[in-house]
Design a protein around this motif. Structure first.
Motif, PDB file in Angstrom:
ATOM      1  N   ASP A  95     -23.803  16.141  27.069  1.00  0.00           N
ATOM      2  CA  ASP A  95     -23.410  15.176  28.091  1.00  0.00           C
ATOM      3  C   ASP A  95     -22.700  15.965  29.182  1.00  0.00           C
ATOM      4  O   ASP A  95     -22.024  16.962  28.893  1.00  0.00           O
ATOM      5  N   PHE A  96     -22.819  15.504  30.435  1.00  0.00           N
ATOM      6  CA  PHE A  96     -22.102  16.170  31.513  1.00  0.00           C
ATOM      7  C   PHE A  96     -21.917  15.230  32.687  1.00  0.00           C
ATOM      8  O   PHE A  96     -22.574  14.185  32.783  1.00  0.00           O
ATOM      9  N   ASN A  97     -20.978  15.574  33.531  1.00  0.00           N
ATOM     10  CA  ASN A  97     -20.825  14.869  34.790  1.00  0.00           C
ATOM     11  C   ASN A  97     -20.766  15.914  35.898  1.00  0.00           C
ATOM     12  O   ASN A  97     -20.676  17.112  35.633  1.00  0.00           O
ATOM     13  N   TYR A 107     -21.601  12.197  39.983  1.00  0.00           N
ATOM     14  CA  TYR A 107     -22.421  11.582  38.936  1.00  0.00           C
ATOM     15  C   TYR A 107     -21.589  11.539  37.649  1.00  0.00           C
ATOM     16  O   TYR A 107     -21.096  12.568  37.198  1.00  0.00           O
ATOM     17  N   SER A 108     -21.481  10.367  37.044  1.00  0.00           N
ATOM     18  CA  SER A 108     -20.724  10.229  35.798  1.00  0.00           C
ATOM     19  C   SER A 108     -21.610  10.581  34.604  1.00  0.00           C
ATOM     20  O   SER A 108     -22.837  10.617  34.714  1.00  0.00           O
ATOM     21  N   LYS A 109     -20.975  10.789  33.450  1.00  0.00           N
ATOM     22  CA  LYS A 109     -21.732  11.042  32.220  1.00  0.00           C
ATOM     23  C   LYS A 109     -22.625   9.854  31.898  1.00  0.00           C
ATOM     24  O   LYS A 109     -23.757  10.019  31.449  1.00  0.00           O
ATOM     25  N   LYS A 110     -22.115   8.661  32.159  1.00  0.00           N
ATOM     26  CA  LYS A 110     -22.902   7.453  31.895  1.00  0.00           C
ATOM     27  C   LYS A 110     -24.129   7.411  32.804  1.00  0.00           C
ATOM     28  O   LYS A 110     -25.229   7.082  32.357  1.00  0.00           O
ATOM     29  N   GLU A 111     -23.922   7.747  34.059  1.00  0.00           N
ATOM     30  CA  GLU A 111     -25.011   7.722  35.034  1.00  0.00           C
ATOM     31  C   GLU A 111     -26.083   8.770  34.709  1.00  0.00           C
ATOM     32  O   GLU A 111     -27.283   8.515  34.827  1.00  0.00           O
ATOM     33  N   LEU A 112     -25.659   9.953  34.294  1.00  0.00           N
ATOM     34  CA  LEU A 112     -26.607  11.023  33.980  1.00  0.00           C
ATOM     35  C   LEU A 112     -27.220  10.870  32.591  1.00  0.00           C
ATOM     36  O   LEU A 112     -28.308  11.369  32.332  1.00  0.00           O
ATOM     37  N   GLY A 113     -26.497  10.180  31.710  1.00  0.00           N
ATOM     38  CA  GLY A 113     -27.007   9.938  30.365  1.00  0.00           C
ATOM     39  C   GLY A 113     -26.948  11.163  29.472  1.00  0.00           C
ATOM     40  O   GLY A 113     -26.723  12.280  29.918  1.00  0.00           O
ATOM     41  N   ASN A 114     -27.154  10.922  28.203  1.00  0.00           N
ATOM     42  CA  ASN A 114     -27.192  11.985  27.214  1.00  0.00           C
ATOM     43  C   ASN A 114     -28.479  12.784  27.448  1.00  0.00           C
ATOM     44  O   ASN A 114     -29.539  12.205  27.627  1.00  0.00           O
ATOM     45  N   ARG A 115     -28.362  14.097  27.447  1.00  0.00           N
ATOM     46  CA  ARG A 115     -29.517  14.952  27.755  1.00  0.00           C
ATOM     47  C   ARG A 115     -29.893  15.832  26.567  1.00  0.00           C
ATOM     48  O   ARG A 115     -29.029  16.275  25.821  1.00  0.00           O
ATOM     49  N   THR A 116     -31.159  16.101  26.454  1.00  0.00           N
ATOM     50  CA  THR A 116     -31.664  17.080  25.508  1.00  0.00           C
ATOM     51  C   THR A 116     -32.405  18.117  26.338  1.00  0.00           C
ATOM     52  O   THR A 116     -33.236  17.774  27.173  1.00  0.00           O
ATOM     53  N   TYR A 117     -32.079  19.373  26.113  1.00  0.00           N
ATOM     54  CA  TYR A 117     -32.625  20.454  26.937  1.00  0.00           C
ATOM     55  C   TYR A 117     -33.072  21.598  26.042  1.00  0.00           C
ATOM     56  O   TYR A 117     -32.344  22.034  25.149  1.00  0.00           O
ATOM     57  N   LYS A 118     -34.264  22.099  26.285  1.00  0.00           N
ATOM     58  CA  LYS A 118     -34.785  23.259  25.568  1.00  0.00           C
ATOM     59  C   LYS A 118     -34.406  24.494  26.391  1.00  0.00           C
ATOM     60  O   LYS A 118     -34.865  24.656  27.513  1.00  0.00           O
ATOM     61  N   GLU A 139     -18.140  21.726  21.390  1.00  0.00           N
ATOM     62  CA  GLU A 139     -17.235  22.249  22.407  1.00  0.00           C
ATOM     63  C   GLU A 139     -17.447  21.572  23.754  1.00  0.00           C
ATOM     64  O   GLU A 139     -18.543  21.088  24.055  1.00  0.00           O
ATOM     65  N   SER A 140     -16.384  21.553  24.552  1.00  0.00           N
ATOM     66  CA  SER A 140     -16.416  21.015  25.911  1.00  0.00           C
ATOM     67  C   SER A 140     -15.796  22.034  26.846  1.00  0.00           C
ATOM     68  O   SER A 140     -14.836  22.712  26.478  1.00  0.00           O
ATOM     69  N   ALA A 141     -16.343  22.104  28.058  1.00  0.00           N
ATOM     70  CA  ALA A 141     -15.800  23.030  29.046  1.00  0.00           C
ATOM     71  C   ALA A 141     -15.957  22.453  30.445  1.00  0.00           C
ATOM     72  O   ALA A 141     -16.794  21.579  30.684  1.00  0.00           O
ATOM     73  N   ILE A 142     -15.137  22.957  31.342  1.00  0.00           N
ATOM     74  CA  ILE A 142     -15.197  22.613  32.758  1.00  0.00           C
ATOM     75  C   ILE A 142     -15.721  23.849  33.482  1.00  0.00           C
ATOM     76  O   ILE A 142     -15.154  24.939  33.350  1.00  0.00           O
ATOM     77  N   THR A 168     -18.463  20.729  36.965  1.00  0.00           N
ATOM     78  CA  THR A 168     -19.170  19.924  35.971  1.00  0.00           C
ATOM     79  C   THR A 168     -18.454  20.034  34.628  1.00  0.00           C
ATOM     80  O   THR A 168     -18.043  21.115  34.216  1.00  0.00           O
ATOM     81  N   GLU A 169     -18.253  18.881  34.008  1.00  0.00           N
ATOM     82  CA  GLU A 169     -17.644  18.807  32.674  1.00  0.00           C
ATOM     83  C   GLU A 169     -18.774  18.642  31.678  1.00  0.00           C
ATOM     84  O   GLU A 169     -19.543  17.684  31.766  1.00  0.00           O
ATOM     85  N   VAL A 170     -18.878  19.566  30.734  1.00  0.00           N
ATOM     86  CA  VAL A 170     -20.000  19.590  29.800  1.00  0.00           C
ATOM     87  C   VAL A 170     -19.483  19.508  28.370  1.00  0.00           C
ATOM     88  O   VAL A 170     -18.540  20.203  28.006  1.00  0.00           O
ATOM     89  N   THR A 171     -20.133  18.678  27.566  1.00  0.00           N
ATOM     90  CA  THR A 171     -19.863  18.595  26.129  1.00  0.00           C
ATOM     91  C   THR A 171     -21.176  18.815  25.389  1.00  0.00           C
ATOM     92  O   THR A 171     -22.149  18.094  25.627  1.00  0.00           O
ATOM     93  N   VAL A 172     -21.204  19.826  24.534  1.00  0.00           N
ATOM     94  CA  VAL A 172     -22.392  20.079  23.716  1.00  0.00           C
ATOM     95  C   VAL A 172     -22.232  19.294  22.422  1.00  0.00           C
ATOM     96  O   VAL A 172     -21.291  19.508  21.663  1.00  0.00           O
ATOM     97  N   ASN A 173     -23.149  18.376  22.192  1.00  0.00           N
ATOM     98  CA  ASN A 173     -23.104  17.534  20.995  1.00  0.00           C
ATOM     99  C   ASN A 173     -23.733  18.222  19.787  1.00  0.00           C
ATOM    100  O   ASN A 173     -23.205  18.151  18.685  1.00  0.00           O
ATOM    101  N   SER A 174     -24.876  18.857  20.004  1.00  0.00           N
ATOM    102  CA  SER A 174     -25.552  19.528  18.893  1.00  0.00           C
ATOM    103  C   SER A 174     -26.481  20.611  19.420  1.00  0.00           C
ATOM    104  O   SER A 174     -26.905  20.576  20.570  1.00  0.00           O
ATOM    105  N   ILE A 175     -26.767  21.557  18.537  1.00  0.00           N
ATOM    106  CA  ILE A 175     -27.714  22.636  18.834  1.00  0.00           C
ATOM    107  C   ILE A 175     -28.704  22.687  17.686  1.00  0.00           C
ATOM    108  O   ILE A 175     -28.311  22.812  16.525  1.00  0.00           O
ATOM    109  N   SER A 176     -29.977  22.568  18.009  1.00  0.00           N
ATOM    110  CA  SER A 176     -31.030  22.679  17.000  1.00  0.00           C
ATOM    111  C   SER A 176     -31.722  24.016  17.190  1.00  0.00           C
ATOM    112  O   SER A 176     -32.365  24.241  18.230  1.00  0.00           O
ATOM    113  N   LYS A 177     -31.541  24.904  16.227  1.00  0.00           N
ATOM    114  CA  LYS A 177     -32.153  26.228  16.315  1.00  0.00           C
ATOM    115  C   LYS A 177     -33.631  26.104  15.989  1.00  0.00           C
ATOM    116  O   LYS A 177     -34.014  25.390  15.070  1.00  0.00           O
TER     117      LYS A 177
END
Length: 181
Positions: A95-97, A107-118, A139-142, A168-177
């Motif tokens: 998630d990020f804003n 852009y809010s986290k709600k507006e951008l939505g939960n993302r999945t990225y390869k 983890e979360s970072a600015i 941008t404020e970023v929170t990584v929810n999960s990582i799929s190796k």
């Protein structure tokens, strides 16, 4: 007669070739546009870096890290135990804003939505793409990202204007190796 005709054609060819002169180019490219563009981009980059350095100096609550990729960041939530970070082809759910450099929400986290990225296999602006590679799951970072690593000269054609550095404020929810073959 054949030889005379052949000789005539050869003479005509030599005469006509000698009279052809190359045309001058319609436009001359001096390279001055490119030089001016380089100078302008260096000024923009220097101005944005000075602005980001001012923000970092004023913020005494956080310890900023240089990413080595041209942007700065600090952890809001850091896992104390080193674990995996995403690599090429891994799937990251996050998630990020996005905020302007002055902190105003774009852009809010709600507006951008939960993302999945390869990782490195899909389009994402450079600063965020590299920022995701730093974070572990949970983890979360600015991130303070200059415009040339964000949306650049064109902006996003909606809310982010040209040459706009972002936070941008970023929170990584999960990582799929992915399994290497």
């Amino acid at each position: 007669m054949k030889y005379l005709f052949f000789l005539f054609v050869i003479c005509l060819t030599f005469i006509s070739c000698n009279k052809l002169k190359p045309r001058k180019p319609v436009s001359v490219k001096s390279g001055s546009y490119i030089s001016e563009s380089v100078i302008l981009n260096k000024k923009i980059k220097a101005r944005e870096e000075a602005l980001i350095n001012t923000i970092i100096e004023k913020d005494t609550l956080h310890t900023y890290l240089n990413s080595g990729n041209g942007f700065w960041y600090y952890y809001e939530k850091k896992d104390s135990i080193p674990a995996i970070t995403p690599m090429f082809g891994d799937i990251v759910n996050f998630d990020f804003n996005i905020k302007q450099i002055n902190g105003q929400l774009v852009y809010s986290k709600k507006e951008l939505g939960n993302r999945t990225y390869k990782i490195d296999k899909e389009e994402l602006f450079y600063g965020l793409r590299e920022g995701l590679k730093i974070l572990q799951a949970g983890e979360s970072a600015i991130f303070l990202i200059p415009s040339h690593l964000a949306y650049g000269y064109y902006g996003d054609t909606k809310k982010i204007k040209a040459n706009t550095p972002i936070i941008t404020e970023v929170t990584v929810n999960s990582i799929s190796k992915i399994e290497k073959q």
